[in-house]
Motif scaffolding. Structure first.
Motif: not given
Length: 119
Positions: A19-26, A44-62
């Motif tokens: 959902d957050e990736l979709t918001r960033h795309f929109v 495909e992510a299995t751990t929280k670290q793998q998931l967090a990596w996807l957002f390292t260059d994106l600001p937190a969505y309010a």
């Protein structure tokens, strides 16, 4: 590494990430190729670290702001309008006089004044 970074993901956490990736795309922070790649990695992510990596260059969505409180005038206004219409119909039908329908015209004037005063 911390234990929480290696914690396994739940389906709900993956959904929130998608959902957050979709918001960033929109919004336009990701192009279609980046969005597609990150969505596949999120699935495909299995751990929280793998998931967090996807957002390292994106600001937190309010989070969206909470919904506005319900208008306190609306329920009272519905009761007043319903009472006026019911009263008019009963009087017009029982008396056989069409002039009672003028109450509806009066209500069209009184109700906006009531709303303005109540606010």
């Amino acid at each position: 590494m911390s234990d929480s970074a290696q914690a396994r993901l739940s389906a709900a956490e993956r959904e929130r990430a998608l959902d957050e990736l979709t918001r960033h795309f929109v919004i336009g922070r990701l192009d279609a190729a980046q969005f597609d790649e990150r969505c596949h990695r999120a699935i495909e992510a299995t751990t929280k670290q793998q998931l967090a990596w996807l957002f390292t260059d994106l600001p937190a969505y309010a989070a969206p702001p909470p919904p506005a409180p319900a208008d306190p005038i609306a329920p009272r206004l519905a009761v007043i309008i319903g009472a006026i219409v019911s009263f008019t119909v009963v009087l017009a039908l029982t008396s056989g006089n069409w002039a009672w329908w003028l109450l509806l015209v009066g209500a069209a004037v009184v109700v906006p004044v009531y709303v303005r005063i109540a606010r």
